[in-house]
Design an enzyme around this catalytic site. Structure first.
Site, PDB file in Angstrom:
ATOM      1  N   LYS A  53       0.693  -1.302   0.222  1.00  0.00           N
ATOM      2  CA  LYS A  53       0.229   0.150   0.110  1.00  0.00           C
ATOM      3  C   LYS A  53       0.869   1.171   0.016  1.00  0.00           C
ATOM      4  CE  LYS A  53      -3.913  -2.575   2.492  1.00  0.00           C
ATOM      5  NZ  LYS A  53      -4.837  -3.185   3.606  1.00  0.00           N
ATOM      6  N   GLN A  97      -4.148  -1.489  10.220  1.00  0.00           N
ATOM      7  CA  GLN A  97      -4.476  -2.530   8.925  1.00  0.00           C
ATOM      8  C   GLN A  97      -5.073  -3.863   9.922  1.00  0.00           C
ATOM      9  OE1 GLN A  97      -3.615  -3.683   5.586  1.00  0.00           O
ATOM     10  NE2 GLN A  97      -3.943  -5.765   5.197  1.00  0.00           N
ATOM     11  N   ASP A 120     -10.953   3.178   4.817  1.00  0.00           N
ATOM     12  CA  ASP A 120     -11.583   2.095   4.306  1.00  0.00           C
ATOM     13  C   ASP A 120     -12.661   1.406   3.595  1.00  0.00           C
ATOM     14  OD1 ASP A 120      -9.130  -0.415   4.238  1.00  0.00           O
ATOM     15  OD2 ASP A 120      -9.129   0.100   6.115  1.00  0.00           O
TER      16      ASP A 120
HETATM   17  N1  GUN Z   1      -6.903  -6.902   6.187  1.00  0.00           N
HETATM   18  C1  GUN Z   1      -6.939  -7.273   4.935  1.00  0.00           C
HETATM   19  N2  GUN Z   1      -7.585  -6.550   4.112  1.00  0.00           N
HETATM   20  C2  GUN Z   1      -7.740  -5.431   4.654  1.00  0.00           C
HETATM   21  C3  GUN Z   1      -7.864  -3.754   4.379  1.00  0.00           C
HETATM   22  O1  GUN Z   1      -8.420  -3.849   3.264  1.00  0.00           O
HETATM   23  N3  GUN Z   1      -8.224  -3.384   5.261  1.00  0.00           N
HETATM   24  C4  GUN Z   1      -7.308  -3.346   6.253  1.00  0.00           C
HETATM   25  N4  GUN Z   1      -7.702  -2.519   6.919  1.00  0.00           N
HETATM   26  N5  GUN Z   1      -6.924  -4.311   6.688  1.00  0.00           N
HETATM   27  C5  GUN Z   1      -7.436  -5.571   6.578  1.00  0.00           C
END
Ligand code: GUN
Length: 281
Positions: A53, A97, A120
């Site tokens: 990311k 995350q 998100d």
């Molecule tokens: N863990 C796995 N996928 C995601 C996501 O799209 N966002 C977040 N914050 N955590 C994740």
């Protein structure tokens, strides 16, 4: 019939080029989009996702701040850190995350993120806006699936879509996005007795279960659009989705591969959300 492959890498490239243009425009006006990514603990898979990311931000002109904390970080400390980022005008998106260590309540964390920075789209406010058909930040994975479906050029109005999976992060928002696009939507899950009976009626199937071999060729209507959200490994350790790709591609009209389908779109739509949040700030 062999299905056309929906190339998530190619579509991502197109959308990311637009993201870079929008980010450069904002930066020129002194508002470079900024994303804060927080990782708590040392889960190796999460560390890879978070790095990807941050890397995607750097490659497209977004500023990113990555904060890594030990698994022992207290919930109150994390919430306090989020509140500081909420007040930081140079940060337009905050992503914590998941999963978090057991002693931290994920919903509390999500609800502490300012609504305008919830890139998100996991908060009750963002989920409610989607439910009500109001503008807002949409969860990246299902939104990326919508872009993949739209890229086929097939009009969704009057089509029957079957979503397999009912998670808050993918299945439920996916169903709402499809509804908003005028599809007739069925949501199936682990408690659905005869899954094949539903999927065989579907013009669009979105498989988001997290179990390989969930969708086999006999369960697919000829010509259907098949979107595979799963990320699993087979016995040989090879990456695979929820869909039996080789067999289903002989029946479907369109299909996303794993890897190279939904995966790249998830990060792409996170970038789109961050730019959108910066534009709205
Ligand atoms: N863990 C796995 N996928 C995601 C996501 O799209 N966002 C977040 N914050 N955590 C994740």
């Amino acid at each position: 019939m062999t299905a056309k492959t929906i190339d998530g890498v190619a579509l991502s490239k197109l959308i990311r080029a637009e993201v870079a243009t929008r980010a450069a425009g904002l930066a020129a006006r002194g508002r470079q989009p900024g994303l804060a990514v927080i990782l708590v603990g040392d889960d190796p898979a999460s560390a890879v996702y978070v790095r990807n990311k941050v890397k995607a931000c750097e490659e497209h002109g977004l500023r990113s701040v990555m904060e890594v904390y030990p698994a022992s970080l207290g919930e109150a400390e994390l919430l306090a850190r989020i509140k500081l980022l909420n007040a930081d005008a140079s940060i337009h998106g905050i992503l914590v995350q998941m999963p978090l260590p057991k002693h931290i309540d994920p919903q509390k964390v999500i609800e502490t993120i300012a609504t305008a920075k919830d890139v998100d789209g996991f908060s009750v406010h963002s989920a409610g806006a989607l439910m009500a058909g109001l503008p807002g930040l949409r969860p990246a994975t299902p939104w990326g699936c919508m872009k993949l479906i739209e890229s086929t050029g097939v009009a969704l109005k009057g089509k029957h879509a079957v979503v397999i999976g009912r998670s808050n992060t993918v299945g439920k928002p996916m169903a709402l996005l499809l509804l908003q696009a005028h599809a007739t939507v069925t949501v199936c899950h682990s408690g659905t007795p005869d899954l094949a009976q539903h999927t065989r009626q579907a013009d669009i199937v979105v498989a988001a279960v997290g179990r390989r071999g969930t969708l086999t060729a006999d369960m697919v209507k000829p010509g259907a659009i098949v979107i595979d959200v799963g990320i699993n490994r087979n016995e040989a350790g090879k990456l695979c989705g929820d869909v039996d790709f080789e067999a289903v591609r002989e029946v479907a009209g369109w299909i996303t591969p794993v890897p190279g389908g939904v995966g790249p779109m998830t990060i792409t739509m996170l970038l789109v959300n961050t730019v959108q949040a910066a534009e709205a700030a």
